[in-house]
Design a protein around this motif. Structure first.
Motif, PDB file in Angstrom:
ATOM      1  N   LEU A 160      -3.656  -8.721 -14.020  1.00 56.56           N
ATOM      2  CA  LEU A 160      -3.539 -10.173 -14.159  1.00 56.56           C
ATOM      3  C   LEU A 160      -4.442 -10.879 -13.153  1.00 56.56           C
ATOM      4  N   ALA A 161      -4.457 -10.401 -11.914  1.00 54.77           N
ATOM      5  CA  ALA A 161      -5.290 -11.031 -10.889  1.00 54.77           C
ATOM      6  C   ALA A 161      -6.754 -11.015 -11.303  1.00 54.77           C
ATOM      7  N   LYS A 162      -7.197  -9.898 -11.824  1.00 51.90           N
ATOM      8  CA  LYS A 162      -8.590  -9.793 -12.264  1.00 51.90           C
ATOM      9  C   LYS A 162      -8.877 -10.773 -13.399  1.00 51.90           C
ATOM     10  N   ASP A 163      -7.941 -10.883 -14.328  1.00 47.04           N
ATOM     11  CA  ASP A 163      -8.154 -11.752 -15.497  1.00 47.04           C
ATOM     12  C   ASP A 163      -8.158 -13.232 -15.135  1.00 47.04           C
ATOM     13  N   VAL A 164      -7.384 -13.631 -14.133  1.00 49.59           N
ATOM     14  CA  VAL A 164      -7.325 -15.064 -13.784  1.00 49.59           C
ATOM     15  C   VAL A 164      -8.250 -15.407 -12.621  1.00 49.59           C
ATOM     16  N   GLY A 165      -9.040 -14.430 -12.161  1.00 47.77           N
ATOM     17  CA  GLY A 165      -9.988 -14.696 -11.092  1.00 47.77           C
ATOM     18  C   GLY A 165      -9.384 -14.801  -9.716  1.00 47.77           C
ATOM     19  N   ALA A 166      -8.230 -14.171  -9.518  1.00 47.63           N
ATOM     20  CA  ALA A 166      -7.570 -14.185  -8.200  1.00 47.63           C
ATOM     21  C   ALA A 166      -7.911 -12.911  -7.433  1.00 47.63           C
ATOM     22  N   ASP A 167      -7.787 -12.975  -6.123  1.00 50.13           N
ATOM     23  CA  ASP A 167      -7.958 -11.775  -5.311  1.00 50.13           C
ATOM     24  C   ASP A 167      -6.826 -10.792  -5.591  1.00 50.13           C
ATOM     25  N   SER A 168      -7.106  -9.522  -5.403  1.00 53.02           N
ATOM     26  CA  SER A 168      -6.042  -8.532  -5.525  1.00 53.02           C
ATOM     27  C   SER A 168      -4.930  -8.856  -4.541  1.00 53.02           C
ATOM     28  N   PRO A 169      -3.682  -8.906  -4.994  1.00 53.79           N
ATOM     29  CA  PRO A 169      -2.574  -9.170  -4.058  1.00 53.79           C
ATOM     30  C   PRO A 169      -2.345  -8.016  -3.087  1.00 53.79           C
ATOM     31  N   LEU A 170      -3.046  -6.910  -3.276  1.00 56.91           N
ATOM     32  CA  LEU A 170      -2.942  -5.778  -2.353  1.00 56.91           C
ATOM     33  C   LEU A 170      -3.945  -5.873  -1.208  1.00 56.91           C
ATOM     34  N   THR A 171      -4.808  -6.898  -1.226  1.00 58.51           N
ATOM     35  CA  THR A 171      -5.910  -6.991  -0.269  1.00 58.51           C
ATOM     36  C   THR A 171      -5.454  -6.875   1.181  1.00 58.51           C
ATOM     37  N   ASP A 172      -4.382  -7.565   1.534  1.00 60.82           N
ATOM     38  CA  ASP A 172      -3.911  -7.555   2.924  1.00 60.82           C
ATOM     39  C   ASP A 172      -2.616  -6.771   3.077  1.00 60.82           C
ATOM     40  N   LYS A 173      -2.431  -5.782   2.202  1.00 65.06           N
ATOM     41  CA  LYS A 173      -1.214  -4.964   2.235  1.00 65.06           C
ATOM     42  C   LYS A 173      -1.625  -3.488   2.297  1.00 65.06           C
ATOM     43  N   PRO A 174      -2.053  -3.004   3.466  1.00 60.31           N
ATOM     44  CA  PRO A 174      -2.609  -1.646   3.547  1.00 60.31           C
ATOM     45  C   PRO A 174      -1.636  -0.539   3.151  1.00 60.31           C
TER      46      PRO A 174
END
Length: 246
Positions: A183-197
């Motif tokens: 969904l993030a990719k389709d709506v142009g949002a950053d991956s919600p995992l970006t700051d969740k190592p």
């Protein structure tokens, strides 16, 4: 001679939805399952004929359903836990409360996504509202779950949510992370995992499990996440249904 055990019957719509976790558990553990998938065109037959037959065994019946011998198991978390017990993925007894809590919590996570995608839920009712809400969804609705799961893994210092091996909740949590990545990719949002190592490492670790290689190459993984006819977003690269409320 003793007759061989019959495969478990599994019934659900022809989408990933609430069936992805049970399908993965079965694939991971090599449980024999015969699956029946219903298209949305089968809804009339399902509600009018098939569901009443299942209800003779279990009045609570709703999809997904497991039929194992004379047992009829329904409701998604019950189905997941039943399969996990069969597959020896239900974790140690001391962790059972945590397992149930995680399954309930990730169901809530799925619910906020469903409310964004299905207009009949009455939360996001039109294409216009979907376009208005999709950009802020990750910060306002999804982020609290990501924060909790990152905190959970950090505190426990474990590769999976219950120790060093996959158990029941890992399958549904991973599925919801995967849907949110699409969904993030389709709506142009950053991956919600970006700051969740920790959560990102879990996501990658689970995806690489050799026991699930065949599942990720199967048609089951390529199914829509939601019913395309009734959603603004049904999976990677999808668009609102043609007759979606504007």
């Amino acid at each position: 001679p003793t007759e061989p055990a019959k495969p478990i019957e599994f019934h659900y719509w022809n989408i990933r939805g609430l069936a992805a976790a049970p399908r993965m558990i079965a694939a991971y553990s090599k449980l024999k399952i015969n699956e029946t998938r219903y298209g949305w065109g089968d809804a009339g037959k399902w509600f009018g004929e098939i569901k009443p037959e299942f209800a003779k065994d279990n009045v609570l019946v709703t999809l997904p359903i497991l039929k194992d011998g004379n047992r009829t198991v329904t409701m998604s978390n019950s189905v997941i836990l039943y399969l996990a017990r069969r597959a020896r993925l239900s974790g140690p007894p001391a962790a059972r409360d945590d397992i149930q809590a995680l399954l309930c919590d990730v169901y809530d996570m799925r619910d906020v996504l469903v409310q964004l995608c299905y207009w009949y839920k009455g939360v996001c009712r039109t294409v216009k509202e979907f376009n208005e809400q999709k950009g802020k969804y990750f910060e306002t609705k999804a982020k609290p779950f990501y924060d909790k799961y990152e905190g959970w893994l950090t505190k426990r210092e474990s590769n999976f949510f219950i120790g060093s091996k996959a158990t029941a909740p890992d399958f549904h949590i991973w599925e919801m992370l995967d849907q949110h990545e699409m969904l993030a990719k389709d709506v142009g949002a950053d991956s919600p995992l970006t700051d969740k190592p920790k959560l990102k490492a879990f996501y990658d670790r689970f995806r690489a499990l050799p026991q699930l290689k065949d599942y990720f190459e199967s048609d089951a993984y390529k199914l829509p996440c939601n019913v395309p006819e009734y959603t603004f977003w049904s999976g990677a690269g999808s668009s609102p249904a043609a007759d979606a409320p504007q």
